[in-house]
Design a protein around this motif. Structure first.
Motif: not given
Length: 521
Positions: A461-462, A484-487
């Motif tokens: 989660p971000v 940077d999006l948590g993927i």
């Protein structure tokens, strides 16, 4: 005026129209002549008319005129209608004769049934005579049926012919037609072969593909689907399929000014898609067959494959033209005709992709490069794994040298499971924060007969709010890539019958009294 009988000799089909070429020969005396070519499609584009040919003549000009077509006479319609009615009457007589024959057979069967008792006591000569008589009558009945069947087929063909003639007369009952008037000058008596070409709307061709994966790589079959409603049937002639778009790129592109405004634009709604969404009704494929067991006798050499007739290609500056090897006849009824353009064998790397947080399925993926000289247009593609159909997708335009990822269906031999193994929620105390801890185990098993690489996608989660803190607690093994999006991305090499495990855990901390939305229950 010289009426020139022409036939369609060639057709070039574009994505939204066609160029038709007619040819014919005419005996011309010395001097100036007006040569008439008719009928032509009503919707032809006047500016597209071109005249060429061979012979000692000079083309002075060509005009497109509209002519009133004579209506069919009442005598023609009456005569054809009377002939059709007479054929109908003859067909009715044949049907009545068949009914009489059926009644005759039923009578003979009842006669045999009633005579069975008396024939049992009769002499052999009487029984034989009765049998011979019965056999002769049955033979005559069946012979009559066969004769009537042949006659009925002839009458049906005759009736269909008469109805077509009546339909043609009905279609000719139109107020006008198109005709081309070609003005030529012959220096001496000569035989001139003239070619008239014109462009008509109402014709189209599109691309479809068969993509087949096997242990040798990826094979692609490119087909052209041709259909037309131009008003005239195309007989078997030289057919060409062109990727040129005559109505597009006729102007040099220019840019309009770019204005900024304080009025917010309307929001655009975007549908999210997954890799499995590209498959329409995809069925689980039968994956590549296992290798032959050790010690098995060698297999006989395979028979040669059936050869496929592919097109010849002529590459231009901005488009390509493909010509099938055999003439193709296409009716003007919109029916699609499929012809093979080319067959390609492409090298492809196979692996699997799974996003178990969305779906516990593994998609077989092929990463292929277009090593041919062809630019493949956008079209529908049917996907096959060996001989098994696995679904369909849309293949976007594919240029030479370009690499493309293709989803080839769900592989049920790669089993994926994502399990929540720990969830801990701590209550906030005075001066402390509230903690939510989650931990998952992802298990991937290869139940196939071949090794593979599985790309596993998951996410952390971000937090959008600075009061919310997200920390990873477990990432084992470490992901191969993260953004940077948590993927998170893992790449796992799996041997046949092998299993791998990924542990993913995180902790979310929030101040007292703050509610977090978006976490799983």
């Amino acid at each position: 005026m010289v009426d020139l009988e022409t036939a369609i000799a060639a057709v070039t089909v574009y994505p939204d129209r066609a160029r038709v070429t007619r040819s014919g020969k005419a005996m011309l005396e010395a001097g100036e002549h007006r040569v008439r070519v008719s009928p032509l499609p009503l919707e032809l584009l006047r500016d597209s008319i071109r005249v060429a040919g061979r012979g000692e003549v000079t083309v002075l000009g060509v005009d497109i005129v509209t002519e009133r077509q004579p209506e069919p006479s009442d005598e023609q319609v009456t005569e054809l209608t009377a002939r059709r009615d007479a054929v109908d009457a003859e067909l009715t007589e044949l049907a009545d004769a068949d009914k009489a024959a059926d009644a005759r057979v039923e009578f003979l069967q009842r006669l045999v049934h009633k005579s069975a008792g008396s024939l049992a006591k009769a002499s052999d000569e009487r029984v034989a005579a009765f049998g011979d008589s019965l056999e002769a009558q049955y033979a005559a009945i069946h012979a009559g049926r066969r004769d009537r069947a042949r006659l009925r087929q002839d009458k049906i063909r005759e009736k269909n012919s008469l109805e077509r003639q009546l339909a043609d007369l009905g279609r000719k009952n139109r107020p006008d037609i198109r005709a081309a008037i070609i003005t030529v000058d012959a220096a001496a008596p000569t035989t001139a072969e003239l070619e008239l070409s014109y462009v008509v709307p109402g014709a189209t061709w599109s691309s479809t593909y068969d993509l087949r994966i096997d242990d040798k790589g990826l094979s692609l079959r490119w087909f052209g689907l041709v259909s037309q409603r131009t008003g005239e049937d195309w007989p078997e002639c030289r057919l060409e399929l062109s990727t040129a778009r005559p109505a597009v790129a006729l102007d040099i592109p220019e840019l309009d000014p770019w204005y900024l405004s304080t009025t917010p634009p309307e929001p655009k709604r975007r549908a999210r898609r997954s890799i499995s969404d590209d498959l329409d009704g995809a069925a689980p494929p039968q994956m590549l067959a296992a290798a032959a067991p050790a010690g098995a006798p060698p297999l006989p050499p395979p028979a040669p494959k059936v050869r496929e007739a592919v097109t010849t290609v002529d590459h231009g500056a901005t488009a390509a033209t493909y010509a099938p090897q055999r003439p193709v006849a296409i009716a003007a009824d919109g029916t699609e005709h499929r012809t093979l353009i080319t067959a390609l064998d492409l090298e492809a790397d196979l692996d699997h992709v799974t996003a178990p947080t969305r779906s516990p399925e593994a998609i077989l993926r092929a990463t292929a490069r277009n090593t041919s000289e062809h630019t493949l247009p956008r079209g529908r593609a049917s996907l096959f794994n060996d001989s098994e159909y696995v679904g369909a997708t849309t293949l976007d335009i594919w240029a030479p040298g370009e690499e493309r990822e293709l989803a080839l269906g769900v592989d049920d031999r790669i089993r994926v499971e994502r399990e929540l193994v720990r969830r801990n929620v701590s209550k906030a105390t005075l001066g402390s924060s509230r903690r939510i801890e989650m931990e998952y185990t992802i298990t991937v098993a290869n139940h196939g007969a071949r090794p593979t690489t599985v790309t596993v996608l998951d996410r952390l989660p971000v937090a959008h709010d600075t009061n919310v803190t997200v920390k990873e607690t477990v990432l084992k093994p470490p992901p191969a890539n993260r953004d940077d999006l948590g993927i998170l991305t893992w790449k796992q090499d799996l041997a046949p019958q092998a299993t791998t495990t990924i542990n993913l855990g995180y902790r979310v901390e929030t101040p007292k009294g703050v509610t977090v939305f978006g976490l799983p229950d």
